[in-house]
Design an enzyme around this catalytic site. Sequence first.
Site, PDB file in Angstrom:
ATOM      1  N   LEU A 187      -8.015  -5.278  48.829  1.00  0.00           N
ATOM      2  CA  LEU A 187      -8.156  -6.721  48.684  1.00  0.00           C
ATOM      3  C   LEU A 187      -6.800  -7.395  48.540  1.00  0.00           C
ATOM      4  O   LEU A 187      -6.603  -8.518  48.982  1.00  0.00           O
ATOM      5  CB  LEU A 187      -9.013  -7.045  47.460  1.00  0.00           C
ATOM      6  CG  LEU A 187     -10.485  -6.616  47.521  1.00  0.00           C
ATOM      7  CD1 LEU A 187     -11.153  -6.858  46.191  1.00  0.00           C
ATOM      8  CD2 LEU A 187     -11.216  -7.365  48.626  1.00  0.00           C
ATOM      9  N   ASP A 198       0.126 -15.214  29.315  1.00  0.00           N
ATOM     10  CA  ASP A 198       0.522 -15.396  30.717  1.00  0.00           C
ATOM     11  C   ASP A 198      -0.490 -16.296  31.427  1.00  0.00           C
ATOM     12  O   ASP A 198      -0.985 -15.972  32.510  1.00  0.00           O
ATOM     13  CB  ASP A 198       0.633 -14.053  31.424  1.00  0.00           C
ATOM     14  CG  ASP A 198       1.439 -14.147  32.722  1.00  0.00           C
ATOM     15  OD1 ASP A 198       2.165 -15.141  32.896  1.00  0.00           O
ATOM     16  OD2 ASP A 198       1.343 -13.236  33.565  1.00  0.00           O
ATOM     17  N   GLN A 212       1.867  -5.047  39.936  1.00  0.00           N
ATOM     18  CA  GLN A 212       1.320  -4.089  38.993  1.00  0.00           C
ATOM     19  C   GLN A 212       0.445  -3.035  39.645  1.00  0.00           C
ATOM     20  O   GLN A 212       0.117  -2.031  39.024  1.00  0.00           O
ATOM     21  CB  GLN A 212       0.519  -4.820  37.908  1.00  0.00           C
ATOM     22  CG  GLN A 212       1.387  -5.733  37.048  1.00  0.00           C
ATOM     23  CD  GLN A 212       0.566  -6.442  35.987  1.00  0.00           C
ATOM     24  OE1 GLN A 212      -0.650  -6.407  35.998  1.00  0.00           O
ATOM     25  NE2 GLN A 212       1.247  -7.106  35.076  1.00  0.00           N
ATOM     26  N   THR A 255      -2.535  -2.048  43.203  1.00  0.00           N
ATOM     27  CA  THR A 255      -3.335  -2.408  44.371  1.00  0.00           C
ATOM     28  C   THR A 255      -4.785  -2.589  43.952  1.00  0.00           C
ATOM     29  O   THR A 255      -5.305  -1.829  43.133  1.00  0.00           O
ATOM     30  CB  THR A 255      -3.248  -1.306  45.443  1.00  0.00           C
ATOM     31  OG1 THR A 255      -1.870  -1.078  45.760  1.00  0.00           O
ATOM     32  CG2 THR A 255      -3.983  -1.717  46.706  1.00  0.00           C
ATOM     33  N   GLY A 307      -0.113  -6.173  44.448  1.00  0.00           N
ATOM     34  CA  GLY A 307       0.771  -6.950  43.598  1.00  0.00           C
ATOM     35  C   GLY A 307       1.806  -6.074  42.930  1.00  0.00           C
ATOM     36  O   GLY A 307       1.915  -4.883  43.206  1.00  0.00           O
TER      37      GLY A 307
END
Length: 502
Positions: free
Chosen positions: A167, A287, A172, A174, A170
Amino acid sequence: MENFRNLYYKDYKKTYGVNCVCDYDSNLSYARCSCNRGYEGNPYLQGGCTDVNECLHSDGSLVRCWRGTCVDFQGHWECVYTNHLPLAIGLGSSFGSLIFIGVVYGIYKFIRKQRKLRQKKKFFKRNGGLLLEQQLTSTEGNAEKTKVFSSRELKKATENFSLNRILGEGGQGTVYKGMLVDGRIVAVKKSKVVDEDKLEEFINEVVILSQINHRNIVKLLGCCLETNVPVLVYEFIPNGNLFELLHDEFDDNTMATWEVRLRIAVDIAGALSYLHSSASSPIYHRDVKSTNIMLDEKYRAKVSDFGTSRSVTVDHTHLTTVVSGTVGYVDPEYFQSSQFTDKSDVYSFGVVLVELMTGEKPISFLRSQENRTLATYFILAMKENRLSNIIDARIKDGCKLNQVTAVAKIARKCLNLKGRKRPSMREVSMELEKIRSSLGDMQPHEDVSENEEENDEGVVEINIGEESRNNTIVTAPASQYNVVASSSSWSDVEPLFPHQTR
């Protein structure tokens, strides 16, 4: 001829194949001939003696051989006995070989299984499984809410983590789209190789999400620690994140109405209020940003990505040695003091609120240096009474200006540079609910005076474009999954789920 007929059996065997014998007598003018034993016919004719089937009696019955079979040959017959010993030896050898191979294969499978089990235990321990068990069991019985998946289950759900199931990717890890055995569609977040110093962050996300049950917060279904890298399983969010819908040039006009944006703001505020005051213990997200706001099939907001969150104690503060967050959303007071409070989340939410009103990005190099951050851009416009000029053109004509103005005043209070003067998320949530339910004029309580804002200007803000100071980690918001950072001092942080699904 009689002597020929009376040959012993061993000598007679030598005559096999001779069908006719003749006796030549010197006293006779002709030879006396007869068909040999096992033959019959006219011996005086060429080929007149033919073989007799001696395995048949005159009545047509077969000649019986004890434990054998009668076989007729030319001029004789024999009882043929089958020797099963070679066959038995062959079958026995084959069967023994199969047993031996089976035993060897079984031992190999057992050793391989034990090796895999040891490896899984090793991964489980290395990925913080023991720490996770300890943390979950200490959260007042919430451990049963989080399922620990096996690696086999997740491989089957994602077709062995197929590239076609990705999808998004990033910083951090997958994210894969998967389907569990019960038919549920899930998002499987496979982390990149986790350093030991990042392990606590991963375990922290699992522990915090296991305590949360709120409709506007992404639900953690479980995790898997048996693999080389940790894996988290979330509910699947089909419509991507808020940043994409607000700033994507290919938007399908989902965000074209003020009502939708206000509802999203109310959802986010409600989720953060729950985290700060209604959860079992106060939780600071740390965050809050538009890429961490997911939208479900009904475009209801869900707060996600709790990797840097902290569950706090009575003092409601958290002192850090390293400042973390995203450029444009980081509370300036936290940036200076390294002391994170609930009001730091409030500041970040204020930036998201301004994003919803203006459609502007939190950081833009298209704006002037002094207005590079959205917070300063917005505050300056408010001071100059130019709110109507910065409202997103997509909603400007159809919005209720009194509602937008009321929300803008709440956002301004959230962005106060002094944390003690900001409202709590509970107060913000209640005010936004009132504004959304209002039909007439609506103004938030406790308006901030111009003098207070001007006095706060002495607090220094983060200088975008320059190197961040020591022991500071800040990241820039991401609009897509494969965005390259435009500055060496900050990198993109990718959303947990993508906008496009497969």
